[in-house]
Write a protein that holds these residues in place. Structure first.
Motif, PDB file in Angstrom:
ATOM      1  N   VAL A   1       0.097  -3.574 -20.941  1.00  0.00           N
ATOM      2  CA  VAL A   1      -0.891  -2.266 -21.082  1.00  0.00           C
ATOM      3  C   VAL A   1      -2.442  -2.759 -20.919  1.00  0.00           C
ATOM      4  O   VAL A   1      -2.854  -3.980 -21.378  1.00  0.00           O
ATOM      5  CB  VAL A   1      -0.544  -1.797 -22.563  1.00  0.00           C
ATOM      6  N   CYS A   2      -3.131  -2.076 -20.374  1.00  0.00           N
ATOM      7  CA  CYS A   2      -4.600  -2.145 -19.968  1.00  0.00           C
ATOM      8  C   CYS A   2      -5.395  -2.700 -21.206  1.00  0.00           C
ATOM      9  O   CYS A   2      -5.090  -1.721 -22.449  1.00  0.00           O
ATOM     10  CB  CYS A   2      -5.084  -0.852 -19.489  1.00  0.00           C
ATOM     11  N   THR A   3      -6.222  -3.341 -21.216  1.00  0.00           N
ATOM     12  CA  THR A   3      -6.959  -3.868 -22.251  1.00  0.00           C
ATOM     13  C   THR A   3      -8.193  -3.133 -22.700  1.00  0.00           C
ATOM     14  O   THR A   3      -9.028  -3.374 -23.674  1.00  0.00           O
ATOM     15  CB  THR A   3      -7.379  -5.177 -22.200  1.00  0.00           C
ATOM     16  N   TYR A   4      -8.543  -1.810 -21.827  1.00  0.00           N
ATOM     17  CA  TYR A   4      -9.771  -1.422 -21.945  1.00  0.00           C
ATOM     18  C   TYR A   4      -9.837  -0.160 -22.786  1.00  0.00           C
ATOM     19  O   TYR A   4      -9.807  -0.211 -24.200  1.00  0.00           O
ATOM     20  CB  TYR A   4     -10.363  -1.026 -20.783  1.00  0.00           C
ATOM     21  N   CYS A   5      -9.669   1.091 -22.422  1.00  0.00           N
ATOM     22  CA  CYS A   5      -9.894   2.182 -23.366  1.00  0.00           C
ATOM     23  C   CYS A   5      -8.558   2.804 -23.829  1.00  0.00           C
ATOM     24  O   CYS A   5      -7.330   2.331 -23.679  1.00  0.00           O
ATOM     25  CB  CYS A   5     -10.453   3.521 -22.540  1.00  0.00           C
ATOM     26  N   GLY A   6      -8.857   3.764 -24.650  1.00  0.00           N
ATOM     27  CA  GLY A   6      -7.838   4.398 -25.609  1.00  0.00           C
ATOM     28  C   GLY A   6      -6.663   4.962 -24.640  1.00  0.00           C
ATOM     29  O   GLY A   6      -5.601   5.600 -25.426  1.00  0.00           O
ATOM     30  N   THR A   7      -6.974   5.438 -23.526  1.00  0.00           N
ATOM     31  CA  THR A   7      -5.725   6.010 -22.781  1.00  0.00           C
ATOM     32  C   THR A   7      -4.562   5.299 -22.849  1.00  0.00           C
ATOM     33  O   THR A   7      -3.439   5.552 -22.878  1.00  0.00           O
ATOM     34  CB  THR A   7      -6.212   6.177 -21.243  1.00  0.00           C
ATOM     35  N   GLY A   8      -4.792   3.964 -22.598  1.00  0.00           N
ATOM     36  CA  GLY A   8      -3.573   3.033 -22.842  1.00  0.00           C
ATOM     37  C   GLY A   8      -2.749   2.955 -21.664  1.00  0.00           C
ATOM     38  O   GLY A   8      -1.193   3.259 -21.869  1.00  0.00           O
ATOM     39  N   CYS A   9      -3.247   2.776 -20.246  1.00  0.00           N
ATOM     40  CA  CYS A   9      -2.390   2.619 -19.255  1.00  0.00           C
ATOM     41  C   CYS A   9      -1.386   1.588 -19.148  1.00  0.00           C
ATOM     42  O   CYS A   9      -1.826   0.364 -19.513  1.00  0.00           O
ATOM     43  CB  CYS A   9      -3.297   2.947 -17.897  1.00  0.00           C
ATOM     44  N   GLU A  10      -0.172   1.870 -18.523  1.00  0.00           N
ATOM     45  CA  GLU A  10       0.538   0.724 -18.577  1.00  0.00           C
ATOM     46  C   GLU A  10       0.143   0.017 -17.170  1.00  0.00           C
ATOM     47  O   GLU A  10       0.213   0.763 -15.834  1.00  0.00           O
ATOM     48  CB  GLU A  10       2.026   1.152 -18.436  1.00  0.00           C
TER      49      GLU A  10
ATOM     50  N   LYS B   1      -1.136   5.144 -11.881  1.00  0.00           N
ATOM     51  CA  LYS B   1      -2.454   5.280 -11.589  1.00  0.00           C
ATOM     52  C   LYS B   1      -3.356   4.493 -12.449  1.00  0.00           C
ATOM     53  O   LYS B   1      -3.202   4.323 -13.641  1.00  0.00           O
ATOM     54  CB  LYS B   1      -3.103   6.582 -11.774  1.00  0.00           C
ATOM     55  N   LEU B   2      -4.490   3.875 -11.996  1.00  0.00           N
ATOM     56  CA  LEU B   2      -5.536   3.130 -12.912  1.00  0.00           C
ATOM     57  C   LEU B   2      -6.869   3.373 -12.358  1.00  0.00           C
ATOM     58  O   LEU B   2      -7.003   3.652 -11.297  1.00  0.00           O
ATOM     59  CB  LEU B   2      -5.054   1.550 -12.793  1.00  0.00           C
ATOM     60  N   CYS B   3      -7.921   3.197 -13.296  1.00  0.00           N
ATOM     61  CA  CYS B   3      -9.145   3.352 -13.079  1.00  0.00           C
ATOM     62  C   CYS B   3      -9.704   1.902 -12.662  1.00  0.00           C
ATOM     63  O   CYS B   3      -8.741   0.732 -12.619  1.00  0.00           O
ATOM     64  CB  CYS B   3     -10.069   3.896 -14.299  1.00  0.00           C
ATOM     65  N   VAL B   4     -10.927   1.733 -12.234  1.00  0.00           N
ATOM     66  CA  VAL B   4     -11.420   0.618 -11.678  1.00  0.00           C
ATOM     67  C   VAL B   4     -11.263  -0.377 -12.791  1.00  0.00           C
ATOM     68  O   VAL B   4     -10.916  -1.585 -12.190  1.00  0.00           O
ATOM     69  CB  VAL B   4     -12.876   0.957 -11.074  1.00  0.00           C
ATOM     70  N   LYS B   5     -11.468  -0.267 -14.008  1.00  0.00           N
ATOM     71  CA  LYS B   5     -11.583  -1.245 -15.059  1.00  0.00           C
ATOM     72  C   LYS B   5     -10.075  -1.914 -15.014  1.00  0.00           C
ATOM     73  O   LYS B   5     -10.070  -3.161 -15.003  1.00  0.00           O
ATOM     74  CB  LYS B   5     -11.990  -0.878 -16.303  1.00  0.00           C
ATOM     75  N   GLY B   6      -9.155  -0.937 -15.166  1.00  0.00           N
ATOM     76  CA  GLY B   6      -7.934  -1.380 -15.344  1.00  0.00           C
ATOM     77  C   GLY B   6      -7.488  -2.246 -13.934  1.00  0.00           C
ATOM     78  O   GLY B   6      -6.743  -3.268 -14.346  1.00  0.00           O
ATOM     79  N   ARG B   7      -7.769  -1.934 -12.749  1.00  0.00           N
ATOM     80  CA  ARG B   7      -7.197  -2.462 -11.690  1.00  0.00           C
ATOM     81  C   ARG B   7      -7.962  -3.903 -11.252  1.00  0.00           C
ATOM     82  O   ARG B   7      -7.327  -4.728 -11.060  1.00  0.00           O
ATOM     83  CB  ARG B   7      -7.382  -1.384 -10.510  1.00  0.00           C
TER      84      ARG B   7
ATOM     85  N   ALA C   1     -15.473   7.800 -19.128  1.00  0.00           N
ATOM     86  CA  ALA C   1     -14.875   7.209 -20.507  1.00  0.00           C
ATOM     87  C   ALA C   1     -13.508   6.817 -20.600  1.00  0.00           C
ATOM     88  O   ALA C   1     -13.085   6.161 -21.191  1.00  0.00           O
ATOM     89  CB  ALA C   1     -15.389   7.907 -21.684  1.00  0.00           C
ATOM     90  N   HIS C   2     -12.654   7.903 -20.225  1.00  0.00           N
ATOM     91  CA  HIS C   2     -11.289   7.809 -20.264  1.00  0.00           C
ATOM     92  C   HIS C   2     -10.822   8.402 -18.938  1.00  0.00           C
ATOM     93  O   HIS C   2     -10.154   9.432 -18.995  1.00  0.00           O
ATOM     94  CB  HIS C   2     -10.605   8.731 -21.155  1.00  0.00           C
ATOM     95  N   PRO C   3     -10.807   7.435 -17.859  1.00  0.00           N
ATOM     96  CA  PRO C   3     -10.849   7.830 -16.571  1.00  0.00           C
ATOM     97  C   PRO C   3      -9.390   8.581 -16.078  1.00  0.00           C
ATOM     98  O   PRO C   3      -9.229   9.644 -15.481  1.00  0.00           O
ATOM     99  CB  PRO C   3     -11.147   6.889 -15.669  1.00  0.00           C
ATOM    100  N   ILE C   4      -8.388   8.113 -16.686  1.00  0.00           N
ATOM    101  CA  ILE C   4      -7.084   8.222 -16.383  1.00  0.00           C
ATOM    102  C   ILE C   4      -6.877   9.833 -16.980  1.00  0.00           C
ATOM    103  O   ILE C   4      -6.225  10.734 -16.466  1.00  0.00           O
ATOM    104  CB  ILE C   4      -5.803   7.529 -16.208  1.00  0.00           C
ATOM    105  N   VAL C   5      -7.175   9.849 -18.144  1.00  0.00           N
ATOM    106  CA  VAL C   5      -7.217  11.127 -18.967  1.00  0.00           C
ATOM    107  C   VAL C   5      -8.072  12.475 -18.051  1.00  0.00           C
ATOM    108  O   VAL C   5      -7.536  13.745 -17.981  1.00  0.00           O
ATOM    109  CB  VAL C   5      -7.706  11.264 -20.315  1.00  0.00           C
TER     110      VAL C   5
HETATM  111 FE1  SF4 Z   1      -7.377   0.948 -18.601  1.00  0.00          FE
HETATM  112 FE2  SF4 Z   1      -8.991   2.753 -17.022  1.00  0.00          FE
HETATM  113 FE3  SF4 Z   1      -6.568   3.425 -17.979  1.00  0.00          FE
HETATM  114 FE4  SF4 Z   1      -8.601   3.435 -19.770  1.00  0.00          FE
HETATM  115  S1  SF4 Z   1      -8.185   4.827 -18.123  1.00  0.00           S
HETATM  116  S2  SF4 Z   1      -6.568   2.415 -20.058  1.00  0.00           S
HETATM  117  S3  SF4 Z   1      -9.723   1.642 -18.863  1.00  0.00           S
HETATM  118  S4  SF4 Z   1      -6.745   1.836 -16.586  1.00  0.00           S
END
Ligand code: SF4
Length: 669
Positions: free
Chosen positions: A7-16, A41-47, A198-202
């Motif tokens: 799971v992504c280490t950044y925001c509370g969205t919690g993308c796998e 899908k992931l945002c730039v931080k996750g990817r 702040a929660h890009p995938i949301v």
């Molecule tokens: Fe990670 Fe971006 Fe998903 Fe947040 S929205 S969990 S930062 S990939």
């Protein structure tokens, strides 16, 4: 080459995420196509934001401050003094050493302070980047080994008002619906959340829903991407959230748009609330009133999901505003249904989990009331300043950078006899520490993380590391203090968590926790409150708080709000060590309205001056998204000193700082 899912280490969205790994190196990260949240899908931080793991700036061996050794050497037992030759110089301020001697020195100092000042002289401040197991052991170490109730986590500077504001209306401070309900809603109302940053995938899900016909309403002080795509873009003045929300509620009541059946069956004090809201004084501009009337009518007619962020919580009335959102949902029957509910967009990857584990002064694991309520972080800081808190254990929370009143915090921390920090890097707080334990990052360890929709993810280490997880540091310290925590692995810790909070986490095996969403009634449900609320009576309560006067700008001053940029996360603890991300943004900048910018020299740098302090000189950028008389600035880089502008003004219930509104002047430098 292997693909490892976690799971992504950044925001509370919690993308796998699905990482390609070779020779103990992360080569690439993609969104996990099978992920319930990310759906590939992931945002730039996750990817791209994973290169921090291999940064040479990582704290690989424990560090001990030279001044600490100089002050304490003579009081140490002889056997410890004799081992000090094992410390080696790393820079002007710190020695580094093996884990064993660092743990021995930390344990000796802990015992020393315990004996001289007692357990109440300790404070524990946790971050929310770590897993649930570490959060649980952190509060257990504080409460059971040291014996102090002073435990808090970084929710204090973000969503503590969501916990408080929802708890007093519907009995539980957590999102009521899954993210997938974004696609089931007929109307989404976004308040004080720049979700696409702040929660890009949301944010992406909301945009997709809007494209597919869901109505979208956005309430904010500035123009944001969601607002530009909304059916109703409602720009409001600073400090007017409560006034706006109460106006909507009043319109619903006065025009009988409420859901009478829901109010009668599921709430218990609505008649009193009707009287209070009808008496509330709400002077609203005619144009704004028209928009709010339309929004109230839409909310009453449609399945509505309410999403909010720090633009609601980080105000002096943050908890009241969250209750006000909850009131509107209750009035219109928009809770406990598919596509209708309340969704605080919680900040860090495991801030929900840290609260669930009881890293809070007023809740133990599973939201049980503690025997003694401890100090919140700002109270611990004041107590450190007054000399009653002598030692702070800090687990990955950069209080010196991310909390308000930086000048006070820095001075208070300097007065401590002992500051012990776990972190990946030498954060602003770590630089002030007496002992720093470098710990494994989220991509180097296992553990459970809980996202903003209460979903549990079991992490898998992407690469091996010699570094310990946070909980292992505290378990090792407990042994040296002769009160051993006899939990030896993630599963054993989780079993104890389940025993403490069976209503939330049941008793099924560890592996069975993957992807479950906790509930408060033993059910692991995607939606909460479908039949009854988590209150003693099972009914919700409408909580009235009167509207307050709004901020007005004096001549030559601006109202400043702060927020995030897409590429950087919070204090930049990890993202600032990612070359791929800092290539895109490497400093904080102040956004200013074009009309205001025209009166200034944008080739110069300006310091922001508030009544509490001054920022470093910053670049100004003209932006059509900013209203005249207002400014917006990110807070990601410590050198900007943005949080020096904020004092102790805070939400009255939770002491969450008023980061979203401060009057400042611009001074050319
Ligand atoms: Fe990670 Fe971006 Fe998903 Fe947040 S929205 S969990 S930062 S990939």
């Amino acid at each position: 080459m292997a693909v490892v899912k976690t799971v992504c280490t950044y925001c509370g969205t919690g993308c796998e995420i699905a990482a390609t790994v070779e020779n103990n190196t992360i080569l690439a990260i993609e969104g996990d196509q099978d992920g319930e949240v990310s759906r590939g899908k992931l945002c730039v931080k996750g990817r791209y934001g994973f290169d921090f793991v291999a940064s040479p700036a990582r704290v690989k061996r424990p560090r001990i401050k030279k001044l600490f050794i100089a002050h304490n050497r003579s009081q140490m037992p002889e056997i410890l003094q004799k081992r000090l030759f094992l410390l080696s110089e790393i820079d002007n301020d710190f020695f580094e050493c093996d884990l064993d001697i660092a743990l021995d020195i930390a344990a000796w100092k802990t015992e020393d302070i315990l004996q001289r000042y007692g357990s109440g002289s300790f404070g524990f401040i946790g971050g929310a980047r770590g897993n649930c197991e570490s959060a649980y052991i952190f509060q257990k170490f504080a409460r059971e080994i040291i014996g102090t109730p002073n435990v808090d986590n970084c929710a204090r500077v973000c969503h503590a008002p969501s916990l408080a504001g929802l708890s007093r209306t519907i009995g539980l401070g957590a999102a009521t619906n899954p993210f997938s309900d974004i696609y089931e809603a007929e109307l989404i109302v976004v308040i004080g959340s720049n979700t696409t940053e702040a929660h890009p995938i949301v944010g992406l899900k909301i945009l997709e829903a809007a494209k597919n016909g869901c109505k979208l309403a956005v309430i904010d002080t500035r123009r944001i991407m969601l607002g530009k795509n909304a059916d109703l873009e409602i720009l409001i003045g600073f400090d007017s959230n409560l006034k706006t929300l109460n106006y909507i509620a009043k319109y619903i009541v006065e025009n009988r748009l409420y859901n009478q059946q829901f109010l009668s069956e599921r709430t218990e004090n609505y008649e009193r609330y009707f009287q209070q809201i009808t008496d509330d004084h709400n002077a609203i501009d005619d144009n704004l009133a028209k928009l709010l009337n339309s929004l109230a009518e839409l909310i009453a007619a449609k399945k509505t999901l309410f999403c909010w962020g720090l633009g609601v919580t980080e105000h002096i009335d943050g908890s009241d505003c969250v209750s006000a959102i909850s009131n509107i949902a209750l009035l219109t029957g928009n809770v406990g249904k598919i596509g209708a509910g309340l969704m605080p967009l919680r900040g860090q990857n495991n801030v929900q989990g840290a609260c669930d584990m009881g890293v809070l002064p007023y809740y133990e694991t599973g939201y049980k009331q503690p025997k003694t309520v401890g100090l919140m972080t700002p109270q611990m800081i004041t107590a450190a300043q007054n000399g009653t808190i002598k030692a702070i254990f800090n687990m990955g929370e950069d209080i010196v950078h991310t909390h308000s009143n930086q000048t006070k915090i820095a001075a208070a921390v300097d007065q401590l006899e002992f500051l012990c920090v776990n972190d990946l890097f030498m954060s602003q707080t770590a630089q002030k520490a007496d002992i720093v334990f470098g710990v494994a990052s989220a991509y180097e360890k296992s553990g459970i993380y809980i996202n903003a929709e209460r979903r549990l993810h079991i992490a898998a280490p992407l690469i091996r590391s010699e570094l310990l997880d946070d909980w292992q540091i505290f378990a090792a310290l407990s042994k040296r203090l002769n009160k051993p925590i006899s939990l030896n692995n993630y599963e054993e810790i989780w079993r104890e968590i389940q025993a403490k909070a069976p209503q939330m986490f049941g008793s099924k095996p560890y592996a069975d926790m993957q992807n479950r969403q906790w509930s408060s009634d033993h059910s692991f449900a995607a939606r909460l409150h479908t039949e009854s609320f988590a209150t003693p009576s099972g009914k919700a309560t409408l909580f009235f708080a009167p509207s307050r006067a709004c901020a007005e700008c004096a001549e030559n001053t601006f109202q400043l709000t702060t927020g995030r940029a897409l590429e950087i996360y919070n204090n930049g603890a990890q993202t600032n060590e990612s070359a791929r991300l800092t290539r895109k943004i490497s400093e904080d900048a102040v956004l200013i309205a074009p009309n205001d910018a025209a009166k200034l020299d944008l080739n110069r740098r300006y310091a922001l001056i508030s009544r509490y302090g001054s920022s470093s000189p910053l670049a100004l950028k003209s932006s059509p998204n900013i209203a005249v008389g207002t400014l917006f600035c990110t807070f990601h880089f410590a050198r900007s000193r943005i949080n020096r502008l904020f004092g102790d003004e805070c939400d009255s219930q939770t002491m969450t700082p008023n980061f979203k509104s401060i009057r400042v002047q611009l001074e050319p430098r």
